[in-house]
Scaffold this motif. Structure first.
Motif, PDB file in Angstrom:
ATOM      1  N   GLY A  18      13.848   5.247 -14.203  1.00 11.80           N
ATOM      2  CA  GLY A  18      14.290   4.282 -15.196  1.00 11.80           C
ATOM      3  C   GLY A  18      13.719   4.512 -16.571  1.00 11.80           C
ATOM      4  N   HIS A  19      12.426   4.797 -16.656  1.00  8.85           N
ATOM      5  CA  HIS A  19      11.772   4.920 -17.963  1.00  8.85           C
ATOM      6  C   HIS A  19      11.754   6.359 -18.471  1.00  8.85           C
ATOM      7  CE1 HIS A  19       8.329   5.122 -20.818  1.00  8.85           C
ATOM      8  NE2 HIS A  19       8.768   3.909 -21.166  1.00  8.85           N
ATOM      9  N   PHE A  20      11.420   7.304 -17.577  1.00  9.67           N
ATOM     10  CA  PHE A  20      11.293   8.701 -18.007  1.00  9.67           C
ATOM     11  C   PHE A  20      12.580   9.505 -17.821  1.00  9.67           C
ATOM     12  CE2 PHE A  20       6.965   7.325 -17.093  1.00  9.67           C
ATOM     13  CZ  PHE A  20       6.280   7.793 -18.189  1.00  9.67           C
ATOM     14  N   ARG A  21      13.623   8.880 -17.261  1.00  9.73           N
ATOM     15  CA  ARG A  21      14.924   9.526 -17.086  1.00  9.73           C
ATOM     16  C   ARG A  21      14.821  10.831 -16.295  1.00  9.73           C
ATOM     17  NH1 ARG A  21      18.043   5.259 -17.926  1.00  9.73           N
ATOM     18  NH2 ARG A  21      17.545   4.215 -19.887  1.00  9.73           N
ATOM     19  N   ILE A  22      14.023  10.804 -15.244  1.00 13.23           N
ATOM     20  CA  ILE A  22      13.872  11.963 -14.366  1.00 13.23           C
ATOM     21  C   ILE A  22      14.718  11.726 -13.123  1.00 13.23           C
ATOM     22  CG2 ILE A  22      12.257  13.347 -13.005  1.00 13.23           C
ATOM     23  CD1 ILE A  22      10.069  12.523 -14.973  1.00 13.23           C
ATOM     24  N   PHE A  23      15.652  12.629 -12.888  1.00 13.51           N
ATOM     25  CA  PHE A  23      16.552  12.467 -11.751  1.00 13.51           C
ATOM     26  C   PHE A  23      16.664  13.797 -11.006  1.00 13.51           C
ATOM     27  CE2 PHE A  23      17.950   9.200 -14.714  1.00 13.51           C
ATOM     28  CZ  PHE A  23      18.098   8.097 -13.887  1.00 13.51           C
ATOM     29  N   ASN A  24      16.587  13.716  -9.704  1.00 15.93           N
ATOM     30  CA  ASN A  24      16.968  14.826  -8.842  1.00 15.93           C
ATOM     31  C   ASN A  24      17.375  14.255  -7.489  1.00 15.93           C
ATOM     32  OD1 ASN A  24      14.576  14.747  -7.027  1.00 15.93           O
ATOM     33  ND2 ASN A  24      13.478  15.458  -8.849  1.00 15.93           N
ATOM     34  N   GLN A  25      17.976  15.082  -6.693  1.00 17.02           N
ATOM     35  CA  GLN A  25      18.570  14.592  -5.448  1.00 17.02           C
ATOM     36  C   GLN A  25      17.527  13.991  -4.513  1.00 17.02           C
ATOM     37  OE1 GLN A  25      20.841  17.554  -3.409  1.00 17.02           O
ATOM     38  NE2 GLN A  25      21.573  16.170  -1.821  1.00 17.02           N
ATOM     39  N   MET A  26      16.397  14.663  -4.352  1.00 20.01           N
ATOM     40  CA  MET A  26      15.369  14.179  -3.418  1.00 20.01           C
ATOM     41  C   MET A  26      14.718  12.909  -3.932  1.00 20.01           C
ATOM     42  SD  MET A  26      15.702  16.176  -0.973  1.00 20.01           S
ATOM     43  CE  MET A  26      14.336  15.591   0.020  1.00 20.01           C
ATOM     44  N   LEU A  27      14.521  12.813  -5.242  1.00 21.23           N
ATOM     45  CA  LEU A  27      13.913  11.612  -5.806  1.00 21.23           C
ATOM     46  C   LEU A  27      14.802  10.395  -5.576  1.00 21.23           C
ATOM     47  CD1 LEU A  27      11.554  10.459  -7.449  1.00 21.23           C
ATOM     48  CD2 LEU A  27      12.841  10.996  -9.521  1.00 21.23           C
ATOM     49  N   VAL A  28      16.098  10.551  -5.773  1.00 24.16           N
ATOM     50  CA  VAL A  28      17.024   9.446  -5.536  1.00 24.16           C
ATOM     51  C   VAL A  28      17.053   9.068  -4.059  1.00 24.16           C
ATOM     52  CG1 VAL A  28      19.452   8.749  -5.638  1.00 24.16           C
ATOM     53  CG2 VAL A  28      18.434  10.023  -7.538  1.00 24.16           C
ATOM     54  N   PHE A  29      17.042  10.079  -3.184  1.00 26.64           N
ATOM     55  CA  PHE A  29      17.096   9.803  -1.746  1.00 26.64           C
ATOM     56  C   PHE A  29      15.876   9.021  -1.279  1.00 26.64           C
ATOM     57  CE2 PHE A  29      15.651  11.114   2.488  1.00 26.64           C
ATOM     58  CZ  PHE A  29      16.686  10.610   3.258  1.00 26.64           C
ATOM     59  N   PHE A  30      14.689   9.455  -1.673  1.00 27.49           N
ATOM     60  CA  PHE A  30      13.477   8.787  -1.204  1.00 27.49           C
ATOM     61  C   PHE A  30      13.294   7.422  -1.876  1.00 27.49           C
ATOM     62  CE2 PHE A  30      12.283  13.136   0.084  1.00 27.49           C
ATOM     63  CZ  PHE A  30      11.969  12.869   1.400  1.00 27.49           C
TER      64      PHE A  30
ATOM     65  N   ILE B  30       0.814  -1.218   0.000  1.00 26.78           N
ATOM     66  CA  ILE B  30       0.000   0.000   0.000  1.00 26.78           C
ATOM     67  C   ILE B  30       0.847   1.267   0.000  1.00 26.78           C
ATOM     68  CG2 ILE B  30      -1.768   1.291   1.263  1.00 26.78           C
ATOM     69  CD1 ILE B  30      -2.950  -1.238   2.225  1.00 26.78           C
ATOM     70  N   GLN B  31       1.999   1.256   0.656  1.00 22.38           N
ATOM     71  CA  GLN B  31       2.757   2.495   0.779  1.00 22.38           C
ATOM     72  C   GLN B  31       4.147   2.407   0.145  1.00 22.38           C
ATOM     73  OE1 GLN B  31       2.326   4.542   4.489  1.00 22.38           O
ATOM     74  NE2 GLN B  31       4.297   5.567   4.299  1.00 22.38           N
ATOM     75  N   ASP B  32       5.123   1.865   0.855  1.00 30.42           N
ATOM     76  CA  ASP B  32       6.506   1.928   0.374  1.00 30.42           C
ATOM     77  C   ASP B  32       6.719   1.152  -0.917  1.00 30.42           C
ATOM     78  OD1 ASP B  32       8.222   3.385   2.510  1.00 30.42           O
ATOM     79  OD2 ASP B  32       6.909   2.098   3.687  1.00 30.42           O
ATOM     80  N   GLY B  33       6.050   0.004  -1.053  1.00 28.80           N
ATOM     81  CA  GLY B  33       6.181  -0.763  -2.291  1.00 28.80           C
ATOM     82  C   GLY B  33       5.704   0.001  -3.515  1.00 28.80           C
ATOM     83  N   PRO B  34       4.437   0.481  -3.533  1.00 26.06           N
ATOM     84  CA  PRO B  34       3.980   1.279  -4.682  1.00 26.06           C
ATOM     85  C   PRO B  34       4.777   2.566  -4.885  1.00 26.06           C
ATOM     86  CG  PRO B  34       2.114   0.468  -3.428  1.00 26.06           C
ATOM     87  CD  PRO B  34       3.321   0.142  -2.629  1.00 26.06           C
ATOM     88  N   PHE B  35       5.177   3.236  -3.793  1.00 26.00           N
ATOM     89  CA  PHE B  35       5.977   4.453  -3.942  1.00 26.00           C
ATOM     90  C   PHE B  35       7.308   4.147  -4.620  1.00 26.00           C
ATOM     91  CE2 PHE B  35       3.962   6.874  -0.119  1.00 26.00           C
ATOM     92  CZ  PHE B  35       2.739   6.837  -0.769  1.00 26.00           C
ATOM     93  N   PHE B  36       7.924   3.034  -4.249  1.00 18.86           N
ATOM     94  CA  PHE B  36       9.195   2.644  -4.871  1.00 18.86           C
ATOM     95  C   PHE B  36       9.009   2.354  -6.355  1.00 18.86           C
ATOM     96  CE2 PHE B  36      11.687  -1.147  -6.132  1.00 18.86           C
ATOM     97  CZ  PHE B  36      12.918  -0.524  -6.289  1.00 18.86           C
ATOM     98  N   ILE B  37       7.909   1.694  -6.704  1.00 20.90           N
ATOM     99  CA  ILE B  37       7.666   1.373  -8.122  1.00 20.90           C
ATOM    100  C   ILE B  37       7.494   2.652  -8.937  1.00 20.90           C
ATOM    101  CG2 ILE B  37       6.014   0.314  -9.710  1.00 20.90           C
ATOM    102  CD1 ILE B  37       5.508  -1.816  -7.574  1.00 20.90           C
ATOM    103  N   VAL B  38       6.721   3.609  -8.417  1.00 21.56           N
ATOM    104  CA  VAL B  38       6.503   4.868  -9.142  1.00 21.56           C
ATOM    105  C   VAL B  38       7.817   5.617  -9.331  1.00 21.56           C
ATOM    106  CG1 VAL B  38       5.413   7.137  -8.991  1.00 21.56           C
ATOM    107  CG2 VAL B  38       4.101   5.100  -8.439  1.00 21.56           C
ATOM    108  N   ARG B  39       8.586   5.731  -8.266  1.00 22.98           N
ATOM    109  CA  ARG B  39       9.857   6.466  -8.368  1.00 22.98           C
ATOM    110  C   ARG B  39      10.846   5.746  -9.278  1.00 22.98           C
ATOM    111  NH1 ARG B  39       9.033   7.587  -2.163  1.00 22.98           N
ATOM    112  NH2 ARG B  39       8.476   9.811  -2.209  1.00 22.98           N
ATOM    113  N   SER B  40      10.829   4.418  -9.263  1.00 27.36           N
ATOM    114  CA  SER B  40      11.717   3.679 -10.160  1.00 27.36           C
ATOM    115  C   SER B  40      11.339   3.899 -11.618  1.00 27.36           C
ATOM    116  CB  SER B  40      11.670   2.183  -9.822  1.00 27.36           C
ATOM    117  OG  SER B  40      12.107   1.946  -8.504  1.00 27.36           O
ATOM    118  N   ILE B  41      10.034   3.966 -11.904  1.00 28.09           N
ATOM    119  CA  ILE B  41       9.577   4.233 -13.274  1.00 28.09           C
ATOM    120  C   ILE B  41       9.992   5.637 -13.707  1.00 28.09           C
ATOM    121  CG2 ILE B  41       7.535   4.541 -14.713  1.00 28.09           C
ATOM    122  CD1 ILE B  41       6.205   2.299 -13.131  1.00 28.09           C
ATOM    123  N   LEU B  42       9.880   6.597 -12.797  1.00 26.90           N
ATOM    124  CA  LEU B  42      10.273   7.969 -13.130  1.00 26.90           C
ATOM    125  C   LEU B  42      11.756   8.041 -13.496  1.00 26.90           C
ATOM    126  CD1 LEU B  42       8.385  10.101 -10.432  1.00 26.90           C
ATOM    127  CD2 LEU B  42       7.811   9.807 -12.847  1.00 26.90           C
TER     128      LEU B  42
END
Length: 365
Positions: free
Chosen positions: A277-289, A263-275
């Motif tokens: 890995g697929h969309f090539r979006i990187f910033n410091q806070m995104l990598v940290f979380f 419900i929480q950390d698993g889905p959040f990790f998947i969304v951030r990984s897609i951002l």
């Protein structure tokens, strides 16, 4: 019905309704279409729930589930969806807060001067209220949306605290639940604000809907109280299986692990990984979380393995000694100690493993 229980039940639901109406008002103001006031009809469900709770439960809550919190989610989430989809169409200055304060003070002074020679205090209050509402309407749209997100999550925690509890949950369990909700709300707010504020995300309508869907999914944990309550374990044929024994003994811990993973950390990790890995979006806070989500998921899996191994070791130790395996359910244990007939009570709540039924020696015959 106790007076404080009645007041808490009514005041909390009134706060839910008012906050939901503010969200509907913002949607109507942003979209500039009166038809969105129809979203306010969702509050009728909350009014119906209030009447039923007062009639059948005397204002107190239910076991494991809070209908008031769930219906509040139904009332406010559609407004937040519409505001987030419409997000970013209004220009915001670098320091909107300072500009709004200066304009607000000037308008209030003008309203004060105009009311001196007119109808007195009542007219001054009305004029002040009108100026205040007008200034609220001029606040930047993004600031309004973020403020609604913040007050929404705070009201979930405070509202759960104010709502009268049922006989099935104790004050100690409620305090534990509220502390969990505070940390959960902070993580959810960070996820929504950090991902939806990315410029590349705002250009992708499908990605916005996907993030909002995950955000909505994470909200479903708030109406449930399973994180601090153990499931009752009654002696039955289905309760003699090892998975049922494991669920009986560690129900609260397993629920917390399931919430984190699914419900929480698993889905959040998947969304951030897609951002990333697929969309090539990187910033410091995104990598940290993202790293934080990986760490939490790993620790939760480690906790699940520890619980399973500990339970397996306990079962094996009991079976080697020829002892029975008890299901530690708090209501039944408390009842056994209160009556003073522990030996007779334990016979009713002891659950035998299948191997023990065939191998346990018969002492009564």
């Amino acid at each position: 019905m106790e007076l404080m229980v009645l007041l808490n039940a009514l005041v909390t639901r009134l706060l839910f309704v008012l906050h939901s109406l503010i969200g509907v008002w913002r949607v109507t103001a942003v979209k500039k279409e009166p038809k969105y006031w129809l979203l306010a009809l969702l509050n009728l469900l909350l009014c119906l729930e209030t009447g039923l709770t007062l009639k059948f439960k005397q204002g107190r809550g239910y076991k494991w589930f809070s209908p008031a919190i769930f219906l509040y989610l139904i009332c406010i989430v559609p407004s937040l969806w519409l505001l987030e989809i419409h997000h970013g169409t209004q220009y915001c200055g670098n320091e909107p807060g300072a500009v709004q304060v200066n304009v607000s003070n000037q308008d209030f002074n003008q309203s004060r001067e105009s009311s001196h020679g007119s109808e007195g205090t009542d007219h001054h209050i009305i004029q002040t209220a009108k100026v205040f509402v007008n200034q609220l309407s001029t606040i930047c749209e993004t600031v309004w949306t973020l403020a609604l997100h913040q007050t929404f999550l705070l009201l979930l925690v405070v509202g759960r605290w104010l709502l009268p509890i049922g006989v099935e949950i104790t004050r100690d369990q409620l305090s534990q639940l509220l502390l969990m909700f505070v940390g959960t709300a902070a993580d959810i707010l960070e996820f929504a604000s950090e991902t939806l504020d990315i410029e590349d995300v705002r250009k992708n309508y499908a990605l916005i809907n996907a993030i909002l869907a995950v955000w909505t999914w994470s909200m479903l944990q708030f109406p449930l109280d399973l994180a601090v309550q153990h499931i009752g374990c009654k002696p039955s044929a289905s309760a003699r299986r090892i998975p049922s024994l494991l669920l009986c003994r560690y129900s609260a811990e397993l629920w917390n692990i399931g919430v984190s993973l699914f419900i929480q950390d698993g889905p959040f990790f998947i969304v951030r990984s897609i951002l990333m890995g697929h969309f090539r979006i990187f910033n410091q806070m995104l990598v940290f979380f993202t790293a934080k989500n990986i760490l939490v998921v790993t620790l939760q899996l480690y906790r699940l393995a520890v619980i399973t191994l500990d339970f397996r070791a306990t079962v094996l130790q009991k079976s080697r000694k020829g002892e029975v395996c008890c299901c530690p359910c708090e209501p039944y244990e408390a009842r056994a100690h209160a009556t003073g007939h522990q030996e007779n009570e334990m016979k009713e709540f002891i659950t035998f493993l299948p191997k023990e039924e065939s191998q346990a020696p018969s002492e009564d015959h």
